[in-house]
Design a protein around this motif. Structure first.
Motif: not given
Length: 210
Positions: A182-207
């Motif tokens: 389970l930890g192996q899966v989360v290790h890869y899904t967490l950063p990918q989900c973060r990238k997707l969310l940032v892409k949706i709301i635009h990078e200027e709102n990442e902060r």
């Protein structure tokens, strides 16, 4: 600002739904074993009474308080919501998903459940609304030690399973699978989900996320 908030809550709620679905899937394949935290809850139930659900809440509260002391900050509202909503969603999916009788079917749904859980954890943690008690512990240890998510998650799962076993909780092959993968899966899904969310709301709102 409002758009960012709406997307963050959407990710958070969808993530908890996906996580709960994954947990229910592993429960439907329980002939292979139960998750490490459930091993602990069952062991505590056998030794001290109360109910398995009550021990889940109590251990969650202990973890929340402990992480709050370490971080010196009050847990976010999402952490408290997680304790309540995930349990409700699990009950819902346990009712919706039919019981599996064939061992091959339980193996498939159990393996799928591990992957789905890992995806759900990545989705609901990424908006930073508040991780659940056990994932909060994982994040604190990652922050304090500098170790990877997969290493910390796997270590926690293995230690919890051993403690639960010492209390008399049941351990099976599936318990080891969850603890190790389970930890192996989360290790890869967490950063990918973060990238997707940032892409949706635009990078200027990442902060605004962190």
């Amino acid at each position: 600002m409002r758009k960012v908030l709406l997307w963050r809550w959407a990710f958070y709620l969808v993530g908890m739904l996906v996580l709960s679905l994954g947990i229910s899937m592993t429960i439907k394949g329980q002939r292979l074993g139960i998750g490490p935290w459930d091993v602990l809850h069952v062991g505590l139930f056998k030794n001290f009474g109360l109910s398995i659900g009550t021990w889940s809440v109590l251990t969650g509260c202990i973890i929340v308080i402990s992480t709050a002391v370490v971080l010196r900050e009050w847990p976010k509202i999402g952490t408290w919501l997680n304790m309540v909503l995930v349990g409700a969603f699990i009950d819902l999916f346990n009712w919706m998903i039919p019981d599996m009788t064939a061992i091959w079917a339980q193996m498939i749904i159990f393996a799928g459940g591990i992957i789905v859980q890992g995806i759900g954890v990545g989705i609901y943690i990424c908006p930073n609304i508040g991780a659940g008690p056990r994932d909060s512990l994982m994040l604190v240890l990652v922050q304090k030690t500098g170790a990877s998510v997969k290493k910390i998650r796997t270590t926690i799962e293995v230690c919890v399973a051993i403690i639960g076993w010492l209390f008399g909780g049941p351990i099976g092959f599936g318990t080891a699978l969850i603890a190790l993968f389970l930890g192996q899966v989360v290790h890869y899904t967490l950063p990918q989900c973060r990238k997707l969310l940032v892409k949706i709301i635009h990078e200027e709102n990442e902060r605004l996320l962190y």
